[in-house]
Design an enzyme around this catalytic site. Structure first.
Site, PDB file in Angstrom:
ATOM      1  N   HIS A 146     -15.641 -22.318  43.563  1.00 55.56           N
ATOM      2  CA  HIS A 146     -15.878 -23.614  44.207  1.00 55.56           C
ATOM      3  C   HIS A 146     -16.367 -24.584  43.143  1.00 55.56           C
ATOM      4  CE1 HIS A 146     -17.016 -26.457  47.384  1.00 55.56           C
ATOM      5  NE2 HIS A 146     -18.037 -26.738  46.608  1.00 55.56           N
ATOM      6  N   CYS A 147     -15.645 -25.646  42.958  1.00 56.49           N
ATOM      7  CA  CYS A 147     -16.004 -26.633  41.940  1.00 56.49           C
ATOM      8  C   CYS A 147     -16.909 -27.672  42.580  1.00 56.49           C
ATOM      9  CB  CYS A 147     -14.746 -27.286  41.372  1.00 56.49           C
ATOM     10  SG  CYS A 147     -15.104 -28.460  40.058  1.00 56.49           S
ATOM     11  N   LYS A 148     -18.147 -27.682  42.161  1.00 59.22           N
ATOM     12  CA  LYS A 148     -19.090 -28.633  42.751  1.00 59.22           C
ATOM     13  C   LYS A 148     -18.834 -30.054  42.259  1.00 59.22           C
ATOM     14  CE  LYS A 148     -22.821 -25.319  43.463  1.00 59.22           C
ATOM     15  NZ  LYS A 148     -22.179 -24.153  42.851  1.00 59.22           N
TER      16      LYS A 148
END
Lengths: 284, 214
Positions: free
Chosen positions: A142-144
């Site tokens: 998950h790319c914040k």
């Protein structure tokens, strides 16, 4: 004996997602900050160093950094923010949790686990993203920074974003250094201060981490590894999902291009399933 | 040349105006991103809810596993599904399914529950059906012996834990999922004209051909 023990435990389950989901607005703040950061830095870059160089006949700098790199970076950032990974929707509950379900991939067995929320046996590398609250096929991470799950469908665009950010940062850094060198005889005025130091620092600070990230992701794609998955010792180095370096890159960049999932799911079931019969339930 | 560079400085008022413009652009960009993220999450939940309603309506059944397998087979992976009935159903079939001694020797006791809770106990071996399961597959009421010659894969004997679901080491699930809404969600009227948003993500889909091709 060791062979099968190594082959089976492919599911990584020790991630501890937050129990209470954060509000959507809070999760989106970092993504908004990333987009906001790109706009003023690029604006300062184009207004000062690029303008100085262009007015002195150095048109190559704004042409190279402006149209291809900035447009590519900004568009890939926007696309990655709002694109959907491969989201697996709820199954039809046809098999049930007590059905033993094993998937063979290149002669390696994956013991699948039943998911009560989504009513199907979870395929390998399919995980519930705790931040997006969706089940993603082939979840990478998950790319914040974009507040989105990176799965097989948008991993190529994530690589494109990192690559374009590296190129943009490098080009901005080179342009700013050239500008600084050519204006060393000038006093430190407003233009020089803003146009050089403020523009040079962010690309210089981000360039090395971005390069490291790019190299790590390139290695992961080449070896068919995923960040969300444990690095298991497969059968003496044999990775069942590894298609080879070229195959892995082709799988990452090209396999995701296609119709949306639901239509694709129905089509694929029909194409490969001669025994498949649509079930028409009386419930509605 | 040097005088040229000095003359190229922007006036102070223009610098101030430009900074104001950049600030405005930043605010607009940040606001747009926040709004579009909110809209993206809302749209995901709507699609998931519509998908659940379509599944409830029984228009078709689908298997994510089959989709997963077929997708990889298209790209050269050798993939197949083995499914077996519940362990309690096929306890009496153990001797028939254990007909291949070669594979018995290759299977350690902890093979089938290596990804399970370590406290689970072995109850009975569970045979698998080495065949590609297409679509909905109900558990067999009376297990039939499988012909090993008809399968490209050897039959393996799984030692399964009865009534021990494979969820003991799943990550903690949230109470509500965007892609898998709970069954307790309030009922909504199924509007099948909304199917376009399910099929293509854009608005160019008709429900009737979608259902008729099934």
């Amino acid at each position: 004996m060791q062979l099968w023990q190594d082959a089976m435990p492919l599911m990584k389950e020790h991630h501890h997602p937050p129990q209470v989901p954060l509000p959507c607005l809070l999760l989106s703040l970092l993504a908004a900050f990333t987009g906001v950061l790109l706009v003023p830095v690029s604006g300062l870059f184009f207004a000062f160093p690029c303008r100085w160089l262009a007015q002195n006949g150095e048109w190559a700098f704004p042409i190279v950094t402006g149209l291809p790199l900035f447009v590519l970076t900004f568009s890939s950032l926007v696309f990655l923010n709002f694109s959907d990974p491969d989201i697996l929707h709820q199954g039809s509950n046809a098999q049930g949790p007590r059905m033993v379900c094993v998937v063979w991939v290149n002669h390696i067995a994956f013991r699948l686990q039943w998911g009560p929320q989504y009513c199907f046996h979870r395929p390998p590398r399919t995980y519930q993203c705790p931040w997006c609250n969706i089940c993603v096929e082939d979840l990478e991470h998950h790319c914040k920074c974009v507040n989105n799950s990176i799965g097989q469908c948008n991993l190529g665009f994530f690589m494109l974003l990192v690559l374009s950010l590296c190129l943009s940062s490098g080009a901005m850094l080179v342009t700013s250094v050239v500008f600084l060198v050519r204006t060393t005889h000038l006093p430190l005025g407003m233009d020089r201060l803003l146009g050089s130091i403020l523009v040079t620092v962010p690309p210089g600070g981000f360039l090395v981490p971005l390069l490291v990230l790019l190299l790590m992701k390139a290695r992961s794609v080449s070896t068919a590894q995923r960040s969300y998955e444990d690095k298991y010792q497969y059968l003496q180095g044999y990775h069942p999902l590894d298609l080879g370096c070229a195959g892995n890159w082709y799988w990452t960049l090209c396999a995701a291009l296609g119709p949306k999932y639901i239509a694709e799911a129905v089509r694929m079931q029909r194409a490969e399933g001669p025994d498949w019969v649509p079930r028409r339930s009386s419930t509605s | 040349m040097d005088s040229q560079w000095e003359d190229l400085s922007l006036p102070g008022v223009w610098v101030s105006l430009y900074f104001g413009f950049l600030g405005l652009c930043s605010v607009v960009t940040g606001g747009c991103i926040l709004f579009l993220h909110w809209r993206k999450n809302l749209r995901r939940e709507e699609r998931a809810q519509e998908w659940v309603e379509v599944m409830r309506a029984g228009a078709f059944t689908y298997s994510p596993l089959l989709y997963w397998i077929n997708k990889r087979q298209q790209y050269g992976m050798n993939a197949a599904i083995n499914t077996g009935p519940p362990p309690a159903v096929i306890k009496t079939e153990t001797e028939i399914q254990n007909a291949d001694p070669l594979w018995e020797l290759d299977i350690p006791k902890s093979w089938s529950y290596a990804a399970q809770d370590s406290s689970s106990k072995v109850e009975a071996p569970v045979p698998l059906q080495p065949a590609l399961q297409v679509g909905p597959q109900q558990p067999l009421p009376t297990p039939m012996p499988q012909s090993q010659a008809s399968s490209p894969f050897p039959i393996l004997i799984f030692q399964e834990v009865p009534f021990a679901f494979s969820l003991c080491n799943l990550p903690p699930m949230l109470n509500h999922s965007a892609s898998y809404p709970l069954a307790t969600c309030p009922e909504r009227n199924v509007h099948f004209p909304s199917l376009p948003t399910l099929a293509h993500g854009d608005h160019c889909f008709n429900a009737k051909p979608f259902a008729s091709e099934l």
